[in-house]
Design a protein around this motif. Sequence first.
Motif, PDB file in Angstrom:
ATOM      1  N   UNK A   1       0.838  -1.198   0.000  1.00  0.00           N
ATOM      2  CA  UNK A   1       0.000   0.000   0.000  1.00  0.00           C
ATOM      3  C   UNK A   1       0.875   1.251   0.000  1.00  0.00           C
ATOM      4  N   UNK A   2       0.314   2.370  -0.416  1.00  0.00           N
ATOM      5  CA  UNK A   2       1.019   3.646  -0.318  1.00  0.00           C
ATOM      6  C   UNK A   2       1.575   4.168  -1.630  1.00  0.00           C
ATOM      7  N   UNK A   3       1.441   3.394  -2.733  1.00  0.00           N
ATOM      8  CA  UNK A   3       1.978   3.852  -4.013  1.00  0.00           C
ATOM      9  C   UNK A   3       0.868   4.117  -5.031  1.00  0.00           C
ATOM     10  N   UNK A   4      -0.367   4.210  -4.553  1.00  0.00           N
ATOM     11  CA  UNK A   4      -1.505   4.314  -5.474  1.00  0.00           C
ATOM     12  C   UNK A   4      -1.445   5.573  -6.331  1.00  0.00           C
ATOM     13  N   UNK A   5      -0.910   6.663  -5.782  1.00  0.00           N
ATOM     14  CA  UNK A   5      -0.854   7.895  -6.568  1.00  0.00           C
ATOM     15  C   UNK A   5       0.070   7.755  -7.769  1.00  0.00           C
ATOM     16  N   UNK A   6       0.979   6.766  -7.740  1.00  0.00           N
ATOM     17  CA  UNK A   6       1.838   6.472  -8.889  1.00  0.00           C
ATOM     18  C   UNK A   6       1.197   5.453  -9.824  1.00  0.00           C
ATOM     19  N   UNK A   7       0.013   4.995  -9.471  1.00  0.00           N
ATOM     20  CA  UNK A   7      -0.644   3.987 -10.292  1.00  0.00           C
ATOM     21  C   UNK A   7      -0.296   2.569  -9.890  1.00  0.00           C
ATOM     22  N   UNK A   8       0.368   2.398  -8.738  1.00  0.00           N
ATOM     23  CA  UNK A   8       0.739   1.061  -8.277  1.00  0.00           C
ATOM     24  C   UNK A   8      -0.234   0.616  -7.189  1.00  0.00           C
TER      25      UNK A   8
ATOM     26  N   UNK B   1      10.089  -5.643  -4.034  1.00  0.00           N
ATOM     27  CA  UNK B   1       9.976  -4.550  -5.004  1.00  0.00           C
ATOM     28  C   UNK B   1       9.038  -3.510  -4.401  1.00  0.00           C
ATOM     29  N   UNK B   2       9.494  -2.268  -4.280  1.00  0.00           N
ATOM     30  CA  UNK B   2       8.724  -1.214  -3.621  1.00  0.00           C
ATOM     31  C   UNK B   2       8.216  -1.704  -2.261  1.00  0.00           C
TER      32      UNK B   2
ATOM     33  N   UNK C   1       4.437  -5.994 -11.515  1.00  0.00           N
ATOM     34  CA  UNK C   1       5.421  -5.695 -10.466  1.00  0.00           C
ATOM     35  C   UNK C   1       5.523  -6.869  -9.502  1.00  0.00           C
TER      36      UNK C   1
ATOM     37  N   UNK D   1      -7.232  -2.431 -10.806  1.00  0.00           N
ATOM     38  CA  UNK D   1      -6.589  -1.185 -11.204  1.00  0.00           C
ATOM     39  C   UNK D   1      -6.819  -0.099 -10.146  1.00  0.00           C
ATOM     40  N   UNK D   2      -5.866   0.816 -10.035  1.00  0.00           N
ATOM     41  CA  UNK D   2      -5.933   1.862  -9.019  1.00  0.00           C
ATOM     42  C   UNK D   2      -7.083   2.830  -9.305  1.00  0.00           C
TER      43      UNK D   2
END
Lengths: 313, 204
Positions: free
Chosen positions: A19-26, A124-125, A136, A249-250
């Motif tokens: 969690x925490x990377x949604x603004x990047x589309x992850x 990864x991330x 990913x 999808x985000x």
Amino acid sequence: MIEILRTGLLTTVQDLGRPGHAALGVGASGAADRGSLRLANRLVANVESAACLELTYGSLTVRFHAPGTVALTGAPCPAALDGRMVGMNGPIHVQTGQTLEIGMPAAGLRTYLAVRGGIDVPPVLGSRATDTLSGIGPTRPATGTRLPIGRAMDGYPVVDLAPVRGYADDVVLRIIPGPRDHWFGSAALTTLCSARYEVTADSNRVGARLDGPPLQRAIHHEMPPEGMVTGALQVPPNGQPVLFLADHPVTGGYPVIAVVTDGDLDQAAQLRPGQSVRFRPARTNLVTSATARHPLPQPAGPPALDPRLAPGT
Amino acid sequence: MRFLTAGTRTLLVEVGGLEEVGGLHESLRDSPPPGAVEFVPAARTLLVTFDPAVTTRESLSAAIAARRVSTTGPSDQRLVEIPVVYDGADLAEVARATGLSSREVVQRHSAGRYTVAFGGFVPGFAYLSGLDPLLLLPRRPVPRTRVAPGSVAIADQFTSVYPRESPGGWHLLGRTETAMWDLHRDPPAFLAPGRHVRFVEVQP
């Protein structure tokens, strides 16, 4: 180290996600049935977030290259260690050179194999989860893959067998209406909460695609893309809802009529293609101004069955 | 500002438009209210996930509603250029649907000055605002099951570049070699929200 001798339909390394990377589309990804992954880790006294193998329709054979402790949770599969049957939901002690053969589950869809210490592929991330939508995460284990074991332990295994709920044929998931229920005709929520929907064969970790009475929209213009959550029932133009799972999808561009409650997401992740599912409104005071405009069907007793969809016909 | 329910522990905050989303996201990201754990900015909404052990839907909504949001927040003033070969499969169809010639479609798309509004769909996919209003078309009625990586496309009020092979319902105008997503790069996304972008026509 464990060596993969045979894999089934889809075997992936999963943990509790990123969690925490949604603004990047992850997206967060991670185990589809998080409760079963946590339980598997607890049974071998790992930290709850340690990486495990997630099996779709079971079918995995592994060989151990060191003595250790493993556990199987989730969809119940027949399993044998060097030909001797072993059970689900309890620690299994393994010796160097032994082979664990896991068959197909009679019910449920996803099974988790935890190894004491956790699977130690490079994160990864910040996570070892395999996101099948974005690509990913670790490489998918295949025949011949050797997976290193880490040291994500927390104490020693103390439980011999964990009680778990069974897998019902007739699954009812609780939903919270919104955020876009007002984009649908007033009958749509009633339809969603009274009909049976069948899980179709093109379901995967992104979502369970459902087939049943179409949910009719009242607003027909394009919806600007907006953030999506796990459990969202997104409704594309054909009216057949898609239940978003771990690799959703985000953002998405179709309206979400309702979201499955957090407490029922693990059950949703165990729905198998061909199985039918029903929905009912959660007992909740979380009715928004938007949902207040449509009276909700009350969760009193089982909804009437459509005879065409009754089991065995 | 309108608060919609999106499941057990998520709020969908609807505001006026892209600028307000950007301002609210920046404000909440820089000093998050207690219990807010993740934000997903989009065209008109900000999705806010919270930890129910720390806060409630009501108190989080109140904390967000109390924010004074700047809609002219600082954005990244650097301009990045993306070279594009305009030979997309939908170029002729876009020309027909917009009443322009294919040449005019290319000229209007490459003349635009775009701003990264938000990311989403798949890692590295950036929604760029600033599309010429004459190029505004709804998504294709039936999405393609496979769109090639590097495809430059338009839909609705946005343009974007597909970072990897994926399904897609946007109209394909061309392609670029610029990688939108590279995990060996820090940050992995080529286009971050606020960045200014222009597309430069190149020959194949």
